[in-house]
Design an enzyme around this catalytic site. Structure first.
Site, PDB file in Angstrom:
ATOM      1  N   LYS A  38     -12.661 -11.142   4.106  1.00 55.78           N
ATOM      2  CA  LYS A  38     -13.865 -10.627   4.738  1.00 55.78           C
ATOM      3  C   LYS A  38     -14.793 -10.081   3.659  1.00 55.78           C
ATOM      4  CE  LYS A  38     -11.436  -6.342   6.117  1.00 55.78           C
ATOM      5  NZ  LYS A  38      -9.977  -6.554   6.034  1.00 55.78           N
ATOM      6  N   GLU A  82     -12.129  -6.088  14.528  1.00 58.39           N
ATOM      7  CA  GLU A  82     -12.732  -4.851  15.010  1.00 58.39           C
ATOM      8  C   GLU A  82     -12.771  -3.761  13.942  1.00 58.39           C
ATOM      9  OE1 GLU A  82     -10.626  -2.024  15.142  1.00 58.39           O
ATOM     10  OE2 GLU A  82      -9.049  -3.365  14.404  1.00 58.39           O
ATOM     11  N   ARG A 125       0.850  -1.187   0.000  1.00 56.02           N
ATOM     12  CA  ARG A 125       0.000   0.000   0.000  1.00 56.02           C
ATOM     13  C   ARG A 125       0.883   1.233   0.000  1.00 56.02           C
ATOM     14  NH1 ARG A 125      -5.322  -0.800   3.568  1.00 56.02           N
ATOM     15  NH2 ARG A 125      -5.250  -2.760   2.435  1.00 56.02           N
ATOM     16  N   ARG A 129     -15.074  -4.523   3.890  1.00 58.24           N
ATOM     17  CA  ARG A 129     -15.489  -4.019   5.212  1.00 58.24           C
ATOM     18  C   ARG A 129     -16.962  -3.651   5.203  1.00 58.24           C
ATOM     19  NH1 ARG A 129     -10.848  -0.480   8.044  1.00 58.24           N
ATOM     20  NH2 ARG A 129      -9.116  -1.797   7.423  1.00 58.24           N
ATOM     21  N   SER A 167      -7.844  -0.567  -0.318  1.00 57.52           N
ATOM     22  CA  SER A 167      -8.973  -0.813   0.572  1.00 57.52           C
ATOM     23  C   SER A 167      -9.791   0.433   0.865  1.00 57.52           C
ATOM     24  CB  SER A 167      -8.455  -1.462   1.849  1.00 57.52           C
ATOM     25  OG  SER A 167      -9.521  -1.806   2.687  1.00 57.52           O
ATOM     26  N   HIS A 168      -9.746   0.868   2.115  1.00 59.23           N
ATOM     27  CA  HIS A 168     -10.570   1.985   2.594  1.00 59.23           C
ATOM     28  C   HIS A 168      -9.799   3.306   2.544  1.00 59.23           C
ATOM     29  CE1 HIS A 168      -8.084   0.146   5.539  1.00 59.23           C
ATOM     30  NE2 HIS A 168      -8.030   1.313   6.154  1.00 59.23           N
ATOM     31  N   ASP A 179     -16.489  -0.612   2.268  1.00 65.40           N
ATOM     32  CA  ASP A 179     -15.292   0.174   1.937  1.00 65.40           C
ATOM     33  C   ASP A 179     -14.968   0.064   0.440  1.00 65.40           C
ATOM     34  OD1 ASP A 179     -14.231  -2.416   1.864  1.00 65.40           O
ATOM     35  OD2 ASP A 179     -12.325  -1.819   2.746  1.00 65.40           O
ATOM     36  N   ASP A 224     -12.919  -1.626  -1.446  1.00 60.20           N
ATOM     37  CA  ASP A 224     -12.808  -2.929  -2.113  1.00 60.20           C
ATOM     38  C   ASP A 224     -13.832  -3.941  -1.628  1.00 60.20           C
ATOM     39  OD1 ASP A 224     -11.463  -3.073   0.351  1.00 60.20           O
ATOM     40  OD2 ASP A 224     -10.175  -4.701  -0.326  1.00 60.20           O
TER      41      ASP A 224
HETATM   42  C1  VG1 Z   1      -6.090  -2.637   9.110  1.00 62.01           C
HETATM   43  C2  VG1 Z   1      -7.026  -3.268  10.106  1.00 62.01           C
HETATM   44  C3  VG1 Z   1      -7.010  -4.781   9.945  1.00 62.01           C
HETATM   45  C4  VG1 Z   1      -7.380  -5.147   8.504  1.00 62.01           C
HETATM   46  C5  VG1 Z   1      -6.449  -4.430   7.546  1.00 62.01           C
HETATM   47  C6  VG1 Z   1      -6.851  -4.647   6.104  1.00 62.01           C
HETATM   48  O1  VG1 Z   1      -4.761  -3.075   9.354  1.00 62.01           O
HETATM   49  O2  VG1 Z   1      -6.686  -2.910  11.420  1.00 62.01           O
HETATM   50  O3  VG1 Z   1      -7.906  -5.352  10.863  1.00 62.01           O
HETATM   51  O4  VG1 Z   1      -7.265  -6.530   8.305  1.00 62.01           O
HETATM   52  O5  VG1 Z   1      -6.468  -3.020   7.792  1.00 62.01           O
HETATM   53  O6  VG1 Z   1      -8.156  -4.180   5.887  1.00 62.01           O
HETATM   54  P1  VG1 Z   1      -3.691  -2.227  10.220  1.00 62.01           P
HETATM   55  O7  VG1 Z   1      -2.420  -3.014  10.165  1.00 62.01           O
HETATM   56  O8  VG1 Z   1      -3.615  -0.883   9.599  1.00 62.01           O
HETATM   57  O9  VG1 Z   1      -4.268  -2.131  11.598  1.00 62.01           O
HETATM   58  V1  VG1 Z   1      -8.712  -3.850   4.332  1.00 62.01           V
HETATM   59  O10 VG1 Z   1     -10.281  -3.574   4.348  1.00 62.01           O
HETATM   60  O11 VG1 Z   1      -7.431  -3.680   3.565  1.00 62.01           O
HETATM   61  O12 VG1 Z   1      -8.443  -5.003   3.369  1.00 62.01           O
HETATM   62 CO    CO Z   2     -10.918  -3.270   2.423  1.00 65.16          CO
END
Ligand code: VG1
Ligand code: CO
Length: 539
Positions: free
Chosen positions: A375, A363, A21, A281, A112-113, A276, A278
């Site tokens: 997920k 969470e 990322r 979430r 992702s988000h 989110d 992708d």
């Molecule tokens: C964050 C979240 C984690 C999740 C990850 C990817 O990671 O805390 O629970 O699996 O994002 O989510 P971090 O290391 O920043 O806490 V997503 O929706 O990319 O795929």
């Molecule tokens: Co995501």
């Protein structure tokens, strides 16, 4: 024609919690994507027998990167690529496509988000034949390749039209542009009772699905509006946009405030869900009611019997260590397996493959089950609609009933963002060293009963992973500290705070966790070290 291009390594191509990322401007530097892709292909033998999925969440630079991926894959002799039409595929649908077609892996281009656009973020989630993202040992091998790369191979074929279904060739590689929706929709129909949900959605029940201008818009329109009969317009922000229309596509109380405002108004509909960028979430809201993700996992698990695919039983449930203990109470009551893993969905894969768990969640607005290895925001939404349809209860009634049955784990996550990496690393190292000396100490009436670094021993492949520091208090409260592995701007300290009560069920988390939030800052010394009096983001 295949060209071999000389290149030099980028030092920063290490994957984090969920793939690579980066700021879009970083990822769009010369040879950046090329180096990373070639490094991945360098770790995979017999590419001429291997097939991969390619798609993304619609964000800026995906289309450019996907053309590059096709040409690099072709030059490396990959057998076949399945490319989502219009370069789209959600993370959960991608997992299903990999598993269903027995592919050797896939690339879902998403941060992702995180926000998109030239000044936003870009990302690549690399999945293996497991259907989920690669394991730490695999990402370590890829990182090593990125640090030693001297050249990459690329075809000089022209760009392809990825807006129409069909098959063509780049060098000897077959490229099939596929419908990214159809198989996923069939999968959802095989899990849930669509007839019952349709009855609900065609009644006077009012529902908003907010796709946040991410990839789930087209999936949601097909599922909720076309198949399940919800009125047109039920899906908001339903067209994937390269910059998410300026939204920060993170479905939480802060970044989906527009939706929260609607749901807390007097004319709120009965139910809302947001996804989110992708599509992995979810945020669940009822009328003037927010379901915390940790509670969401607990409620879904408790109601598994209401879903056709699970009614005959589930194996067990897992959560990340940072997620509240709410689901543990449910697992104990149901007598099913219960596991705590490090943060990141990849740690659930072995548990699913070995039939130890069916459900899992985090969470961070993530819930899912073993039908795929990611997920899934739409799955969580359909699950809630099913519970509502079956019980006739409102979201608030469902959750209040849950707390009455199990007690409530008040929960908040405090994020301190943009900390210089060296300061964050030192804070965590010092905190870890201080853990033994905390045991027995009392802060504002809370006495530390245990304090230890979380070390996960995977029951399947016996690997151990260290992820975060945990402090338990004698009343059952907990604080967990860890550094984010998805940020693109310095380090983010995440502090996860929870308190378990069996009375006072309907209070404000801020109020109930005020003292523990303060204690969490005292223990980490975050203010003195970063100058931050308060967290930047509270979710
Ligand atoms: C964050 C979240 C984690 C999740 C990850 C990817 O990671 O805390 O629970 O699996 O994002 O989510 P971090 O290391 O920043 O806490 V997503 O929706 O990319 O795929
Ligand atoms: Co995501």
């Amino acid at each position: 024609m295949i060209k071999t291009v000389k290149t030099t390594p980028y030092a920063d191509q290490k994957m984090g919690t969920a793939g690579l990322r980066k700021k879009t401007r970083t990822a769009s530097q010369e040879n950046y994507i090329e180096n990373f892709l070639q490094s991945i292909f360098n770790t995979i033998p017999n590419l001429n027998e291997k097939s991969f999925l390619v798609g993304g969440d619609g964000r800026y630079y995906n289309k450019i990167a996907i053309q590059k991926i096709i040409k690099i894959a072709a030059a490396n002799g990959v057998k076949k690529l399945y490319v989502g039409k219009d370069c789209l595929v959600s993370t959960p649908a991608g997992s299903h496509i990999i598993l269903e077609n027995h592919l050797d892996g896939g690339f879902v281009l998403s941060a992702s988000h995180n926000p998109g656009g030239i000044d936003g973020d870009f990302g690549i989630k690399y999945a293996t034949s497991s259907g989920g993202q690669c394991q730490p040992s695999e990402s370590a091998a890829i990182f090593e390749q990125t640090q030693n790369i001297t050249e990459y191979r690329i075809s000089d074929c022209p760009d392809f039209d990825l807006t129409k279904l069909g098959t063509f060739y780049c060098e000897n590689t077959e490229i099939e542009v596929i419908d990214p929706y159809v198989d996923y929709i069939k999968l959802m129909e095989s899990i849930f009772d669509f007839k019952k949900i349709k009855k609900l959605l065609t009644s006077d029940f009012r529902f908003i699905f907010d796709a946040m201008n991410g990839v789930t818009g087209p999936y949601a329109k097909k599922i909720f509006e076309e198949i399940l009969g919800a009125p047109k317009g039920t899906v908001a922000h339903g067209t994937p946009l390269e910059d998410f229309g300026g939204l920060h596509p993170d479905p939480n109380l802060i970044y989906a405030k527009h939706l929260v405002d609607i749901m807390y108004s007097d004319t709120a509909p009965d139910f809302a869900a947001a996804n989110d960028g992708d599509g992995d979430r979810n945020m669940i809201l009822g009328k003037k009611f927010f379901v915390s993700p940790s509670d969401c996992l607990a409620v879904l698990t408790d109601n598994y019997k209401l879903i056709p695919a699970y009614k005959n039983g589930i194996y067990g449930v897992a959560k990340s260590a940072a997620t509240s203990l709410a689901v543990k109470h449910v697992a104990e009551k149901l007598g099913i397996g219960y596991y705590e893993v490090p943060t990141g969905w990849k740690y659930f894969i072995n548990l699913m493959n070995s039939n130890r768990i069916t459900f899992c969640g985090e969470e961070s607005f993530g819930a899912g089950a073993s039908y795929i290895r990611e997920k899934d925001g739409i799955w969580a939404t359909l699950f809630w609609l099913s519970i509502i349809a079956e019980t006739g209860k409102s979201v608030k009634e469902i959750v209040l009933h849950h707390w009455q049955k199990y007690g409530r784990n008040y929960y908040l996550r405090n994020d301190f963002e943009g900390i210089p990496q060296d300061i964050a690393d030192k804070l965590m190292a010092d905190l870890e060293n201080s853990l033994p000396s905390l045991v027995g100490k009392t802060f504002d009436g809370y006495t530390v009963s245990e304090a230890y670094p979380f070390i996960y021993h995977d029951p399947v492949d016996k690997t151990s992973t260290k992820n975060g520091l945990i402090i338990h208090f004698s009343d059952g409260s907990r604080i967990v500290y860890r550094l984010s592995g998805t940020g693109t701007n310095g380090a983010t300290l995440r502090t996860y705070i929870e308190r378990y009560v069996t009375d006072k069920l309907d209070e404000e988390p801020d109020e109930m966790l005020k003292d523990l939030s303060h204690i969490s800052r005292i223990i980490s010394d975050v203010t003195a070290r970063t100058g931050k009096e308060q967290p930047d983001i509270i979710t």
